[in-house]
Design an enzyme around this catalytic site. Structure first.
Site, PDB file in Angstrom:
ATOM      1  N   LYS A 139       0.546  -1.217   0.061  1.00 28.56           N
ATOM      2  CA  LYS A 139       0.149  -0.117   0.146  1.00 28.56           C
ATOM      3  C   LYS A 139       0.930   0.558   0.139  1.00 28.56           C
ATOM      4  CE  LYS A 139      -3.576  -1.607   2.213  1.00 28.56           C
ATOM      5  NZ  LYS A 139      -5.187  -1.670   1.728  1.00 28.56           N
ATOM      6  N   ARG A 167     -10.645 -11.712   2.868  1.00 28.09           N
ATOM      7  CA  ARG A 167     -11.416 -11.890   1.812  1.00 28.09           C
ATOM      8  C   ARG A 167     -10.734 -13.803   2.201  1.00 28.09           C
ATOM      9  NH1 ARG A 167     -12.000  -9.348  -3.382  1.00 28.09           N
ATOM     10  NH2 ARG A 167     -11.410  -7.952  -1.742  1.00 28.09           N
TER      11      ARG A 167
HETATM   12  N1  BES Z   1      -7.944  -3.575   4.662  1.00 34.97           N
HETATM   13  C1  BES Z   1      -8.623  -3.311   2.901  1.00 34.97           C
HETATM   14  C2  BES Z   1      -9.239  -2.313   2.365  1.00 34.97           C
HETATM   15  C3  BES Z   1      -9.275  -1.346   3.974  1.00 34.97           C
HETATM   16  C4  BES Z   1      -9.546  -0.087   2.731  1.00 34.97           C
HETATM   17  C5  BES Z   1     -10.131  -1.448   4.632  1.00 34.97           C
HETATM   18  C6  BES Z   1      -9.666   1.336   3.764  1.00 34.97           C
HETATM   19  C7  BES Z   1     -10.443   0.119   6.294  1.00 34.97           C
HETATM   20  C8  BES Z   1     -10.077   1.351   5.298  1.00 34.97           C
HETATM   21  C9  BES Z   1      -8.150  -4.405   2.315  1.00 34.97           C
HETATM   22  O1  BES Z   1      -7.689  -5.958   3.112  1.00 34.97           O
HETATM   23  C10 BES Z   1      -7.282  -3.971   0.755  1.00 34.97           C
HETATM   24  O2  BES Z   1      -6.714  -3.997   0.938  1.00 34.97           O
HETATM   25  N2  BES Z   1      -8.999  -4.169   0.332  1.00 34.97           N
HETATM   26  C11 BES Z   1      -8.358  -3.826  -1.033  1.00 34.97           C
HETATM   27  C12 BES Z   1      -8.904  -4.668  -2.251  1.00 34.97           C
HETATM   28  C13 BES Z   1      -8.888  -5.024  -4.079  1.00 34.97           C
HETATM   29  C14 BES Z   1      -6.964  -4.896  -4.044  1.00 34.97           C
HETATM   30  C15 BES Z   1      -9.407  -5.750  -4.483  1.00 34.97           C
HETATM   31  C16 BES Z   1      -9.320  -2.644  -1.805  1.00 34.97           C
HETATM   32  O3  BES Z   1     -10.198  -2.254  -0.875  1.00 34.97           O
HETATM   33  O4  BES Z   1      -8.535  -1.656  -2.266  1.00 34.97           O
HETATM   34 ZN    ZN Z   2      -5.655  -5.496   1.984  1.00 43.19          ZN
END
Ligand code: BES
Ligand code: ZN
Ligand code: ZN
Length: 502
Positions: free
Chosen positions: A280, A354
């Protein structure tokens, strides 16, 4: 934590009352203010005038203190527009905003316009929930010596009634376990990893009375997880020096009580989500210490349900892992096998929630006689885009369960909104090499994540998926009873769902 009680006589020298503004009238350019002290008769002569001079508006989240005559300190908490009946969540927030400003005080009486059981219960909850401090990692004695308001008395003419007293006991339990959730979320990954999360839960189960209270806990280590085929949890955790865990906390009512319902609660427990090899951006990454909010909520909820001795059986499952970068981290294109045998091509290691949930959902369903299964997770950024930071999403394979859940959340004050799981999005999760891929269409990303999870839930078991990505963590300003940092969202609604036996 703030001790809660009811009273029908004013003895404290700090009094909290409501302040509203009359909807239409204005006097000399100033709004007309209305003091709302509920069941307490307050001699407020001239006070509205003074408050007006001080610039008070009575809007929500405004807290104004003035010296009193019969009491030492009068605290006015904003209620917004004057009304003949105030919403319970409004009262909860107003009580919370006031109690937040009463650190280091011994005792305060809250006289707010709550006229029934639910209203008084909301005021009690707000008073407790607003008085939260997290100073564990500070050393400045000026700060660490701060204490939350020690005692809150809720003023009501119903103070002697058993059901009102029970509501106050319940509010105290809710606050205790909401604080546990907030503490866990606020604790950074330097001090909270899968193993220490599990240790903390062991201690909490013991403190809650353990077997005597109908509680038991089991913790699977990485070795066990590997040997039993939990491919999701192990794949997500393998890039970290802090190995994963799967925690299960079970509650069965004690004595001769036969549980009326049996639920499984599954919560996403990523103690830190760096994104793995899909790293990230640095800006905002710190908020990913909150990626275990779902796990904290389900563990806290089962402990609260046990403390309240609700006649339902609960299994809370917390799949815990730290999503990190290393030479052993899961690579894009890796294929993993989820517990139960389905294979997943990991196209994006940042879609890790997931994967751990899939393992835990599958395992949770091995238990016989489940009436429903709930999962709760900070699952997608798309949730925040769709619904913002204060409204969580509900997805389901069973409309009746979803409607019942949304109905109970009305009274908890936690905001949830129903979202669909459109079948046409399923194809976007097809993989050329495995049963499914872990990412699909970017558009509707929250729904795609829900559809992924649905693949791991039996069609005939009622299931709710709660995406709390936005509401779990408040990185803006305090409001109402919500502090900055972990909010504890989900605990109240899970407990309410169990209480209502939805
Ligand atoms: N933990 C994150 C989601 C999240 C984002 C929680 C902002 C709280 C605040 C999750 O694991 C994630 O990174 N999801 C990705 C999924 C994508 C790669 C399909 C996302 O939402 O960008
Ligand atoms: Zn994630
Ligand atoms: Zn995550």
């Amino acid at each position: 934590m703030t001790a809660l009680s009811l009273t029908s006589v004013l003895k404290d020298d700090i009094l909290v009352v409501g302040l509203a503004h009359s909807p239409s009238q204005r006097k000399g350019g100033k709004p007309i203010l209305v003091i709302e002290s509920g069941d307490l008769l307050l001699d407020a002569k001239g006070l509205e005038e003074i408050l007006g001079d001080m610039g008070a508006t009575g809007k929500a989240d405004e807290v104004i203190k003035i010296p009193g005559n019969s009491v030492r300190l009068l605290v006015f908490t904003g209620l917004g527009k004057a009304s003949s009946s105030y919403g319970h969540e409004l009262l909860r927030r107003a009580a919370g905003a006031a109690s937040r400003t009463l650190s280091n005080q011994k005792s305060a009486t809250f006289a707010l316009p709550a006229h029934n059981l639910e209203g008084v219960s909301a005021v009690a909850q707000g008073a407790a929930l607003g008085a939260y401090l997290f100073n564990e990692f500070r050393s400045d004695e000026l700060v660490t010596s701060n204490a939350t308001l020690a005692s809150a008395k809720i003023f009501t003419s119903h103070a002697a009634k058993t059901e009102f007293k029970d509501a106050v006991t319940e509010a105290a339990v809710i606050a205790q376990y909401t604080f546990l959730t907030r503490d866990l979320i606020n604790t950074p990954p330097s001090h909270l990893n899968p193993a220490s999360f599990a240790d903390r839960m062991n201690a909490e189960v013991k403190a809650a009375g353990g077997a005597r209270a109908g509680l038991s806990i089991t913790v699977m280590t990485e070795t066990t997880l590997k040997s039993k085929g939990y491919g999701g949890i192990t794949a997500v955790g393998q890039g970290s020096a802090n190995p994963p865990r799967l925690v299960r906390i079970s509650y069965t009512p004690t004595g001769k009580v036969k549980p009326a319902k049996r639920y499984a609660f599954v919560g996403k427990g990523i103690t830190f989500d760096s994104g793995g090899l899909a790293l990230k951006p640095a800006l905002g990454m710190e908020a990913m210490k909150s990626d275990m909010s779902g796990a904290a909520a389900v563990c806290s909820a089962v402990l609260a349900i046990a403390a309240l001795k609700l006649p339902v059986a609960i299994d809370a499952w917390a799949p815990l892992a730290e999503n990190m970068v290393s030479d052993n981290a899961t690579r894009p294109s890796d294929i993993i096998t989820i517990y139960g045998g389905k294979t997943v091509e990991v196209l994006n290691p940042d879609a890790e929630g997931r994967l751990v949930l899939a393992d835990a959902l599958q395992r949770a369903q091995e238990e016989k006689n489940l009436d429903a299964i709930f999962d709760i997770a900070t699952l997608t950024g798309a949730q925040v885009v769709a619904l913002g930071t204060r409204t969580s999403a509900v997805m389901t394979n069973n409309e009746a369960l979803s409607e019942a859940f949304l109905a109970v959340t009305q009274e908890t004050g936690e905001q949830f909104w129903p979202m669909p799981l459109p079948t046409e999005l399923r194809a976007s999760l097809d993989s050329p090499v495995a049963d499914l891929a872990n990412i699909g269409d970017r558009m509707g990303g929250m729904l795609v994540a829900g559809i992924f999870l649905k693949e791991f839930v039996s069609d005939d078991l009622p299931w709710l998926h709660l995406d709390i990505a936005g509401p779990a963590y408040n990185d803006r300003a305090v409001h109402g009873y919500t502090p900055v940092g972990g909010t504890g969202i989900g605990v109240r609604s899970l407990v309410a769902a169990a209480k209502a036996q939805i």
